[in-house]
Motif scaffolding. Sequence first.
Motif, PDB file in Angstrom:
ATOM      1  N   PRO A  30      36.117  55.477  49.466  1.00 37.59           N
ATOM      2  CA  PRO A  30      37.175  55.421  48.445  1.00 37.59           C
ATOM      3  C   PRO A  30      37.141  54.105  47.677  1.00 37.59           C
ATOM      4  O   PRO A  30      36.979  53.030  48.257  1.00 37.59           O
ATOM      5  CB  PRO A  30      38.457  55.550  49.274  1.00 37.59           C
ATOM      6  N   GLY A  31      37.275  54.195  46.362  1.00 36.11           N
ATOM      7  CA  GLY A  31      37.268  53.012  45.517  1.00 36.11           C
ATOM      8  C   GLY A  31      38.662  52.653  45.044  1.00 36.11           C
ATOM      9  O   GLY A  31      39.656  53.277  45.442  1.00 36.11           O
ATOM     10  N   PRO A  32      38.760  51.648  44.176  1.00 38.23           N
ATOM     11  CA  PRO A  32      40.071  51.242  43.664  1.00 38.23           C
ATOM     12  C   PRO A  32      40.710  52.326  42.804  1.00 38.23           C
ATOM     13  O   PRO A  32      40.030  53.202  42.275  1.00 38.23           O
ATOM     14  CB  PRO A  32      39.762  49.981  42.845  1.00 38.23           C
ATOM     15  N   VAL A  33      42.035  52.246  42.678  1.00 34.36           N
ATOM     16  CA  VAL A  33      42.815  53.223  41.930  1.00 34.36           C
ATOM     17  C   VAL A  33      43.468  52.510  40.748  1.00 34.36           C
ATOM     18  O   VAL A  33      44.001  51.405  40.889  1.00 34.36           O
ATOM     19  CB  VAL A  33      43.883  53.866  42.833  1.00 34.36           C
ATOM     20  N   PHE A  34      43.458  53.161  39.562  1.00 31.68           N
ATOM     21  CA  PHE A  34      44.021  52.572  38.355  1.00 31.68           C
ATOM     22  C   PHE A  34      45.029  53.532  37.734  1.00 31.68           C
ATOM     23  O   PHE A  34      44.746  54.725  37.586  1.00 31.68           O
ATOM     24  CB  PHE A  34      42.921  52.276  37.328  1.00 31.68           C
ATOM     25  N   ASP A  35      46.179  53.022  37.369  1.00 31.11           N
ATOM     26  CA  ASP A  35      47.186  53.820  36.677  1.00 31.11           C
ATOM     27  C   ASP A  35      46.859  53.838  35.187  1.00 31.11           C
ATOM     28  O   ASP A  35      46.935  52.807  34.514  1.00 31.11           O
ATOM     29  CB  ASP A  35      48.582  53.234  36.917  1.00 31.11           C
ATOM     30  N   ALA A  36      46.509  55.006  34.656  1.00 23.63           N
ATOM     31  CA  ALA A  36      46.132  55.109  33.250  1.00 23.63           C
ATOM     32  C   ALA A  36      47.301  54.831  32.313  1.00 23.63           C
ATOM     33  O   ALA A  36      47.098  54.558  31.123  1.00 23.63           O
ATOM     34  CB  ALA A  36      45.552  56.490  32.961  1.00 23.63           C
ATOM     35  N   LEU A  37      48.518  54.890  32.831  1.00 24.93           N
ATOM     36  CA  LEU A  37      49.691  54.576  32.023  1.00 24.93           C
ATOM     37  C   LEU A  37      50.099  53.112  32.154  1.00 24.93           C
ATOM     38  O   LEU A  37      51.083  52.677  31.542  1.00 24.93           O
ATOM     39  CB  LEU A  37      50.870  55.462  32.442  1.00 24.93           C
ATOM     40  N   GLY A  38      49.346  52.364  32.954  1.00 25.74           N
ATOM     41  CA  GLY A  38      49.700  50.970  33.209  1.00 25.74           C
ATOM     42  C   GLY A  38      48.746  50.000  32.574  1.00 25.74           C
ATOM     43  O   GLY A  38      48.209  50.229  31.485  1.00 25.74           O
ATOM     44  N   THR A  39      48.511  48.899  33.280  1.00 24.09           N
ATOM     45  CA  THR A  39      47.652  47.844  32.762  1.00 24.09           C
ATOM     46  C   THR A  39      46.511  47.578  33.724  1.00 24.09           C
ATOM     47  O   THR A  39      46.531  48.006  34.883  1.00 24.09           O
ATOM     48  CB  THR A  39      48.448  46.532  32.554  1.00 24.09           C
ATOM     49  N   GLY A  52      56.707  57.322  36.103  1.00 24.50           N
ATOM     50  CA  GLY A  52      55.602  58.059  36.698  1.00 24.50           C
ATOM     51  C   GLY A  52      54.265  57.354  36.532  1.00 24.50           C
ATOM     52  O   GLY A  52      54.120  56.396  35.766  1.00 24.50           O
ATOM     53  N   GLN A  53      53.271  57.833  37.276  1.00 15.64           N
ATOM     54  CA  GLN A  53      51.916  57.291  37.206  1.00 15.64           C
ATOM     55  C   GLN A  53      50.906  58.423  37.062  1.00 15.64           C
ATOM     56  O   GLN A  53      51.130  59.537  37.554  1.00 15.64           O
ATOM     57  CB  GLN A  53      51.577  56.504  38.481  1.00 15.64           C
ATOM     58  N   LEU A  54      49.819  58.109  36.389  1.00 14.23           N
ATOM     59  CA  LEU A  54      48.662  59.003  36.298  1.00 14.23           C
ATOM     60  C   LEU A  54      47.455  58.205  36.777  1.00 14.23           C
ATOM     61  O   LEU A  54      46.905  57.389  36.034  1.00 14.23           O
ATOM     62  CB  LEU A  54      48.454  59.492  34.867  1.00 14.23           C
ATOM     63  N   ASP A  55      47.072  58.417  38.019  1.00 15.31           N
ATOM     64  CA  ASP A  55      46.062  57.565  38.659  1.00 15.31           C
ATOM     65  C   ASP A  55      44.642  58.067  38.452  1.00 15.31           C
ATOM     66  O   ASP A  55      44.331  59.236  38.722  1.00 15.31           O
ATOM     67  CB  ASP A  55      46.329  57.456  40.163  1.00 15.31           C
ATOM     68  N   VAL A  56      43.799  57.148  37.987  1.00 13.12           N
ATOM     69  CA  VAL A  56      42.351  57.372  37.927  1.00 13.12           C
ATOM     70  C   VAL A  56      41.775  56.993  39.288  1.00 13.12           C
ATOM     71  O   VAL A  56      41.959  55.880  39.771  1.00 13.12           O
ATOM     72  CB  VAL A  56      41.702  56.509  36.830  1.00 13.12           C
ATOM     73  N   MET A  57      41.069  57.914  39.904  1.00 13.03           N
ATOM     74  CA  MET A  57      40.478  57.678  41.215  1.00 13.03           C
ATOM     75  C   MET A  57      39.000  57.317  41.061  1.00 13.03           C
ATOM     76  O   MET A  57      38.289  57.915  40.242  1.00 13.03           O
ATOM     77  CB  MET A  57      40.597  58.922  42.106  1.00 13.03           C
ATOM     78  N   THR A  58      38.543  56.362  41.833  1.00 16.49           N
ATOM     79  CA  THR A  58      37.141  55.960  41.761  1.00 16.49           C
ATOM     80  C   THR A  58      36.490  56.021  43.150  1.00 16.49           C
ATOM     81  O   THR A  58      37.181  56.126  44.164  1.00 16.49           O
ATOM     82  CB  THR A  58      36.987  54.536  41.201  1.00 16.49           C
ATOM     83  N   VAL A  59      35.174  55.936  43.162  1.00  8.82           N
ATOM     84  CA  VAL A  59      34.393  55.978  44.399  1.00  8.82           C
ATOM     85  C   VAL A  59      33.448  54.791  44.431  1.00  8.82           C
ATOM     86  O   VAL A  59      32.770  54.493  43.432  1.00  8.82           O
ATOM     87  CB  VAL A  59      33.577  57.285  44.500  1.00  8.82           C
ATOM     88  N   ASN A  60      33.425  54.089  45.552  1.00  7.72           N
ATOM     89  CA  ASN A  60      32.434  53.038  45.759  1.00  7.72           C
ATOM     90  C   ASN A  60      31.161  53.653  46.330  1.00  7.72           C
ATOM     91  O   ASN A  60      31.237  54.455  47.275  1.00  7.72           O
ATOM     92  CB  ASN A  60      32.952  51.978  46.733  1.00  7.72           C
ATOM     93  N   VAL A  61      30.031  53.289  45.768  1.00  8.99           N
ATOM     94  CA  VAL A  61      28.744  53.746  46.300  1.00  8.99           C
ATOM     95  C   VAL A  61      28.035  52.529  46.865  1.00  8.99           C
ATOM     96  O   VAL A  61      27.593  51.637  46.119  1.00  8.99           O
ATOM     97  CB  VAL A  61      27.889  54.422  45.219  1.00  8.99           C
ATOM     98  N   GLY A  62      27.958  52.446  48.190  1.00  4.25           N
ATOM     99  CA  GLY A  62      27.307  51.328  48.855  1.00  4.25           C
ATOM    100  C   GLY A  62      25.831  51.584  49.040  1.00  4.25           C
ATOM    101  O   GLY A  62      25.429  52.522  49.740  1.00  4.25           O
TER     102      GLY A  62
END
Length: 405
Positions: free
Chosen positions: A69-78, A105-115
């Motif tokens: 699992p990678g970091p999560v970013f709120d597309a409605l935030g900063t 509310g939040q709309l989260d962009v989910m990311t994946v770490n590739v090691g």
Amino acid sequence: MTFFSEPSSEGDARVREQSEAFARAHEANRRRSEEGSRRARIGLVFLSVGMLLLVALGFSPAPYVVRSPGPVFDALGTVQASQDDPTQVEVITIGGADTFEPSEGQLDVMTVNVGGRPENLPNWFEVFLALVTPSNDVLPVEAYYADAETGEQRDAQNAALMQGSEADAIAAALINEGYDVGTALAVVSVGDDGAAAEMLEPGDIVTSVSGIPVESTDGLPAAVAEASGGDLSNLQPVDVVVDRGGEPQTFSITPRAGVVEGEERALLGVTVATQHEFPIDVSIELGNVGGPSAGLIFALAVSDKLADGDLTRGLHVAGTGTMSPDGTVGSIGGITQKLYAAVEVGADLFLAPADNCQDVLDGGIPGDIPVYAVSTLDEAEQVIQAVGDGGDTASLRTCESVLGS
């Protein structure tokens, strides 16, 4: 007067016999002790050598990559402007149109770490740890990187895919809100060893593949897969039509099997990006994140900022999926890792591409987060509204209902 008995010859023999037996037993015990010590020393040597070999093997490179699992970013935030600049900037900015501030509310962009990269693979200890960690996947390196592909080349490809994803998401959102958008698919780069080398050129506008119109980054690989027959071991030539300097040109190209985001596909060996003519200014900033899988969330966030209303209803929404300009949601890789990340950040629900439902069920849904299957931007909005309004959610699609399980 003290009397001593004179030992008989028979008694004397018995004493000698007992003494000799004792001496033999003592010698046997001594030999056994020496043999045991010798074996212990040999065993210790072998154990030490084995431990050294195990440690050496553990730290040696393994031919795998690890998805986590990678970091999560709120597309409605900063988001932080850059690694060197801690200034926070809005993920989505819009100019030339009235916008509306979202709610809590939040709309989260989910990311994946590739090691792991071809030039810097994880070691066996790291691979073993990943194997026993439910949120991680272990993949053969060739399942993620094409032959002779470097990490730098993959980074460049992912950056191009992100740019295309952002453009397609903006187009889908604007069309969804009633704007007119012009669309074209441009070749950004051509691999020196790719199938299209010495035929296609950067700047070419791809219009069709064997008669199948293409207008998006998702549409091109789908058209190539269909036109080449679908058998990756026996791919057939396809006719790629491009607009070059205002003139249509056709090239017969035989695709080659390759890997994109962990999936084997028929590839032309080109990087493409969608070019759109937008009636308003929309920009997306998400730092050093690549790949096309944030398209669905980007489109929802742009729509939320343009629409007079509250799309999220205050919900914490996580999701993933590519987005075509026509609003179609496409499949992505690493959905298991994204589900674990959504649970970790406390999302209220998760939007998953319907085409990824088998992956969702195979990987298992962590915790009790509701996962809804969506195929279009409209369907994703309807899911959020139904859940947020507390309405009837029984009719919403889940992966279990999509697969009939």
